[in-house]
Design a protein around this motif. Structure first.
Motif, PDB file in Angstrom:
ATOM      1  N   TYR A   5       0.830  -1.198   0.000  1.00  0.00           N
ATOM      2  CA  TYR A   5       0.000   0.000   0.000  1.00  0.00           C
ATOM      3  C   TYR A   5       0.869   1.254   0.000  1.00  0.00           C
ATOM      4  O   TYR A   5       0.616   2.195  -0.735  1.00  0.00           O
ATOM      5  CB  TYR A   5      -0.946   0.015   1.198  1.00  0.00           C
ATOM      6  CG  TYR A   5      -1.771   1.281   1.232  1.00  0.00           C
ATOM      7  CD1 TYR A   5      -2.864   1.428   0.399  1.00  0.00           C
ATOM      8  CD2 TYR A   5      -1.431   2.335   2.072  1.00  0.00           C
ATOM      9  CE1 TYR A   5      -3.617   2.591   0.399  1.00  0.00           C
ATOM     10  CE2 TYR A   5      -2.169   3.505   2.075  1.00  0.00           C
ATOM     11  CZ  TYR A   5      -3.261   3.626   1.245  1.00  0.00           C
ATOM     12  OH  TYR A   5      -3.982   4.784   1.245  1.00  0.00           O
ATOM     13  N   HIS A   8       2.289   1.738  -3.412  1.00  0.00           N
ATOM     14  CA  HIS A   8       1.240   2.222  -4.302  1.00  0.00           C
ATOM     15  C   HIS A   8       0.995   3.710  -4.053  1.00  0.00           C
ATOM     16  O   HIS A   8       0.910   4.501  -4.979  1.00  0.00           O
ATOM     17  CB  HIS A   8      -0.044   1.423  -4.080  1.00  0.00           C
ATOM     18  CG  HIS A   8      -1.240   1.991  -4.775  1.00  0.00           C
ATOM     19  ND1 HIS A   8      -1.475   1.794  -6.104  1.00  0.00           N
ATOM     20  CD2 HIS A   8      -2.250   2.769  -4.319  1.00  0.00           C
ATOM     21  CE1 HIS A   8      -2.592   2.430  -6.443  1.00  0.00           C
ATOM     22  NE2 HIS A   8      -3.066   3.025  -5.375  1.00  0.00           N
ATOM     23  N   LYS A  20      -6.609   3.780  -5.472  1.00  0.00           N
ATOM     24  CA  LYS A  20      -7.657   2.855  -5.906  1.00  0.00           C
ATOM     25  C   LYS A  20      -8.289   2.193  -4.687  1.00  0.00           C
ATOM     26  O   LYS A  20      -7.656   2.072  -3.642  1.00  0.00           O
ATOM     27  CB  LYS A  20      -7.052   1.776  -6.809  1.00  0.00           C
ATOM     28  CG  LYS A  20      -6.481   2.316  -8.095  1.00  0.00           C
ATOM     29  CD  LYS A  20      -5.856   1.190  -8.904  1.00  0.00           C
ATOM     30  CE  LYS A  20      -5.223   1.740 -10.165  1.00  0.00           C
ATOM     31  NZ  LYS A  20      -4.556   0.689 -10.934  1.00  0.00           N
ATOM     32  N   LEU A  22      -9.439  -0.727  -2.190  1.00  0.00           N
ATOM     33  CA  LEU A  22      -8.742  -1.946  -1.808  1.00  0.00           C
ATOM     34  C   LEU A  22      -9.409  -3.162  -2.445  1.00  0.00           C
ATOM     35  O   LEU A  22     -10.623  -3.207  -2.609  1.00  0.00           O
ATOM     36  CB  LEU A  22      -8.743  -2.112  -0.292  1.00  0.00           C
ATOM     37  CG  LEU A  22      -8.026  -1.038   0.506  1.00  0.00           C
ATOM     38  CD1 LEU A  22      -8.223  -1.293   1.986  1.00  0.00           C
ATOM     39  CD2 LEU A  22      -6.561  -0.969   0.158  1.00  0.00           C
ATOM     40  N   HIS A  23      -8.588  -4.137  -2.799  1.00  0.00           N
ATOM     41  CA  HIS A  23      -9.086  -5.420  -3.301  1.00  0.00           C
ATOM     42  C   HIS A  23      -9.433  -6.293  -2.099  1.00  0.00           C
ATOM     43  O   HIS A  23      -9.008  -6.022  -0.974  1.00  0.00           O
ATOM     44  CB  HIS A  23      -8.014  -6.134  -4.131  1.00  0.00           C
ATOM     45  CG  HIS A  23      -7.637  -5.396  -5.364  1.00  0.00           C
ATOM     46  ND1 HIS A  23      -8.405  -5.394  -6.497  1.00  0.00           N
ATOM     47  CD2 HIS A  23      -6.567  -4.614  -5.638  1.00  0.00           C
ATOM     48  CE1 HIS A  23      -7.832  -4.650  -7.419  1.00  0.00           C
ATOM     49  NE2 HIS A  23      -6.712  -4.159  -6.916  1.00  0.00           N
ATOM     50  N   LEU A  24     -10.177  -7.351  -2.331  1.00  0.00           N
ATOM     51  CA  LEU A  24     -10.591  -8.241  -1.255  1.00  0.00           C
ATOM     52  C   LEU A  24      -9.390  -8.746  -0.453  1.00  0.00           C
ATOM     53  O   LEU A  24      -9.415  -8.739   0.778  1.00  0.00           O
ATOM     54  CB  LEU A  24     -11.391  -9.422  -1.811  1.00  0.00           C
ATOM     55  CG  LEU A  24     -11.840 -10.463  -0.787  1.00  0.00           C
ATOM     56  CD1 LEU A  24     -12.730  -9.822   0.276  1.00  0.00           C
ATOM     57  CD2 LEU A  24     -12.554 -11.607  -1.473  1.00  0.00           C
ATOM     58  N   GLU A  25      -8.327  -9.136  -1.144  1.00  0.00           N
ATOM     59  CA  GLU A  25      -7.142  -9.654  -0.451  1.00  0.00           C
ATOM     60  C   GLU A  25      -6.525  -8.569   0.433  1.00  0.00           C
ATOM     61  O   GLU A  25      -6.033  -8.844   1.524  1.00  0.00           O
ATOM     62  CB  GLU A  25      -6.100 -10.157  -1.456  1.00  0.00           C
ATOM     63  CG  GLU A  25      -6.553 -11.347  -2.267  1.00  0.00           C
ATOM     64  CD  GLU A  25      -7.417 -10.971  -3.461  1.00  0.00           C
ATOM     65  OE1 GLU A  25      -7.438  -9.787  -3.872  1.00  0.00           O
ATOM     66  OE2 GLU A  25      -8.103 -11.867  -3.979  1.00  0.00           O
ATOM     67  N   GLN A  26      -6.544  -7.312  -0.025  1.00  0.00           N
ATOM     68  CA  GLN A  26      -5.995  -6.215   0.765  1.00  0.00           C
ATOM     69  C   GLN A  26      -6.861  -5.953   1.998  1.00  0.00           C
ATOM     70  O   GLN A  26      -6.336  -5.668   3.074  1.00  0.00           O
ATOM     71  CB  GLN A  26      -5.890  -4.951  -0.093  1.00  0.00           C
ATOM     72  CG  GLN A  26      -4.866  -5.074  -1.203  1.00  0.00           C
ATOM     73  CD  GLN A  26      -4.929  -3.917  -2.162  1.00  0.00           C
ATOM     74  OE1 GLN A  26      -6.009  -3.482  -2.563  1.00  0.00           O
ATOM     75  NE2 GLN A  26      -3.773  -3.419  -2.556  1.00  0.00           N
TER      76      GLN A  26
END
Length: 41
Positions: A5, A8, A20, A22-26
């Motif tokens: 993170y 990024h 952006k 967060l994705h599920l894994e994040q």
């Protein structure tokens, strides 16, 4: 997860681009960090 993170944010934050979502894994990784914070983090 926190390192990714920060990387990024460093890449995109300097260019004034919004980060952006967060994705599920994040999100899962973030929840795990909240439950058991990393040393020094």
């Amino acid at each position: 997860m926190l390192g990714a993170y920060r990387k990024h944010f460093a890449e995109h934050g300097a260019e004034y681009f919004p980060t952006k979502p967060l994705h599920l894994e994040q999100i899962i990784g973030l929840v795990e960090l909240i439950k058991a914070p990393a040393a020094g983090g």
